[in-house]
Write an enzyme that holds these catalytic residues in place. Structure first.
Site, PDB file in Angstrom:
ATOM      1  N   SER A 119       0.825  -1.211   0.000  1.00 34.39           N
ATOM      2  CA  SER A 119       0.000   0.000   0.000  1.00 34.39           C
ATOM      3  C   SER A 119       0.854   1.254   0.000  1.00 34.39           C
ATOM      4  CB  SER A 119      -0.853   0.045   1.271  1.00 34.39           C
ATOM      5  OG  SER A 119      -1.659  -1.078   1.360  1.00 34.39           O
ATOM      6  N   HIS A 140      -1.176  -2.715  -7.146  1.00 34.25           N
ATOM      7  CA  HIS A 140      -1.867  -2.407  -5.890  1.00 34.25           C
ATOM      8  C   HIS A 140      -3.382  -2.551  -6.063  1.00 34.25           C
ATOM      9  CE1 HIS A 140      -3.093   0.741  -2.685  1.00 34.25           C
ATOM     10  NE2 HIS A 140      -2.973  -0.441  -2.131  1.00 34.25           N
ATOM     11  N   ASN A 190      -3.902   5.925  -1.378  1.00 36.96           N
ATOM     12  CA  ASN A 190      -3.626   5.966   0.059  1.00 36.96           C
ATOM     13  C   ASN A 190      -2.973   7.269   0.509  1.00 36.96           C
ATOM     14  OD1 ASN A 190      -4.813   3.548   0.619  1.00 36.96           O
ATOM     15  ND2 ASN A 190      -2.954   2.364   0.317  1.00 36.96           N
TER      16      ASN A 190
END
Ligand code: NAD
Length: 291
Positions: A119, A140, A190
């Site tokens: 991540s 991802h 993220n």
């Protein structure tokens, strides 16, 4: 390069989800984890997820049976010798991932590709411990893998075009949409999402609102499908803390400092849904706020 056999390291929520979508797309899968117990838990999770799709008539029973039959346990990396690609989806810890990649390489065929589902951790750094940084890429997936359309692709400094194109081809085959991110801490999704969740935890820590009021505020006030604390439990508080640490260290900006309350929850082993307790307690079947 055609990807017909994939090895997956880590049979947790992401590894199991990736195994599920690959098998449904007709790809053979080998699933690895630290113990047979963990692998069996992952396999049981996949069987349950497929059964739910059949129950909701979103999947034929025969397709579910075929997909399950395509996934085999792999207790050690030697089993990966004929894999075209190995995707690492182990815990979000750079040391753990570096050790895994270094240990896998001797078992792979020369043309095999390596990918990390990290991540936040640098793809270039992870690739550097392998014997094939040009065949290494960040793939991802989002959680839950089956439902979420997006996959971020992240090239390391040495990633070659053939590797990138093969990864892109895989994402199309899985019926998902790829976006490209540069190799910076936590990439795109993220980098934006996790500081917001961390801020929600500060809001709780400073007593601005309760768990319920914070989640209700963001669900009804910002139209988010899940409240940020509910989402934190869903992601896993250990993963969330690791990503915030990577952002904090990697970008050296105090705005990314992990909330002490998040640290405390992780130290207590309250990691969210996967341990039945986080910002909510799930043990009774109905989520109850823990603060
Ligand atoms: P998880 O805790 O559910 O699963 C991690 C698994 O890795 C565990 O089963 C653990 O036993 C296994 N593992 C640890 N060390 C290992 C080793 N040396 N060899 C083999 N297996 C090992 O975590 P997760 O949520 O599935 O996250 C896995 C990866 O996916 C992390 O890098 C995380 O950042 C990333 N990711 C997570 C999410 C999310 O929302 N949770 C979303 C996208 C990406």
């Amino acid at each position: 390069m055609n990807i017909e056999k994939v090895g997956i390291v880590g049979a947790g929520q992401m590894g199991a989800g990736i195994a599920q979508v690959c098998a449904l797309a007709g790809i053979d899968v080998l699933l690895n984890d630290v113990s047979d117990d963990k692998i069996q838990k992952g396999l049981a999770w996949i069987a349950g997820a497929l059964a739910k799709l059949v129950e909701k008539t979103q999947l034929e029973e025969s397709a579910s049976t075929e997909a399950l039959a395509r996934i085999k346990p792999a207790l050690d990396f030697k089993a990966f010798s004929d894999c075209d690609l190995v995707i690492e989806a182990a815990s979000e810890n750079e040391d753990v991932k570096r050790k895994i990649f270094a240990a896998i390489c001797p078992s792979l065929k020369p043309e095999a590709m390596l990918a990390s589902n990290t991540s936040s951790i640098s793809i270039t750094r992870l690739a550097s411990v392998t014997d094939r940084p040009e065949r290494f890429i960040g793939i991802h997936f989002m959680n839950p893998v089956y439902k979420m359309q997006l996959v971020e692709l992240i090239r390391g400094i040495a990633t070659e075009d053939v590797t990138f194109e093969a990864a892109k081809g895989l994402i199309v085959r899985l019926n998902k949409v790829a976006t490209v991110s540069e190799d910076f801490p936590a990439f795109i999704v993220n980098r934006i999402l996790l500081p917001m969740i961390n801020e929600a935890i500060y809001t709780l820590y400073e007593g601005v609102g309760s768990v319920e009021s914070i989640d209700t505020a963001m669900r009804l006030g910002a139209n988010h499908p899940m409240g940020p604390l509910q989402l934190a439990d869903f992601i896993g508080l250990d993963t969330l803390l690791s990503v915030m640490q990577v952002l904090h260290e990697g970008l050296a900006d105090s705005k990314y400092r992990p909330c002490p309350l998040l640290v405390k929850y992780v130290e207590a082993g309250w990691l969210g849904r996967k341990t039945q307790r986080g910002f909510y307690d799930y043990r009774s079947g109905t989520p109850v706020p823990t603060r």
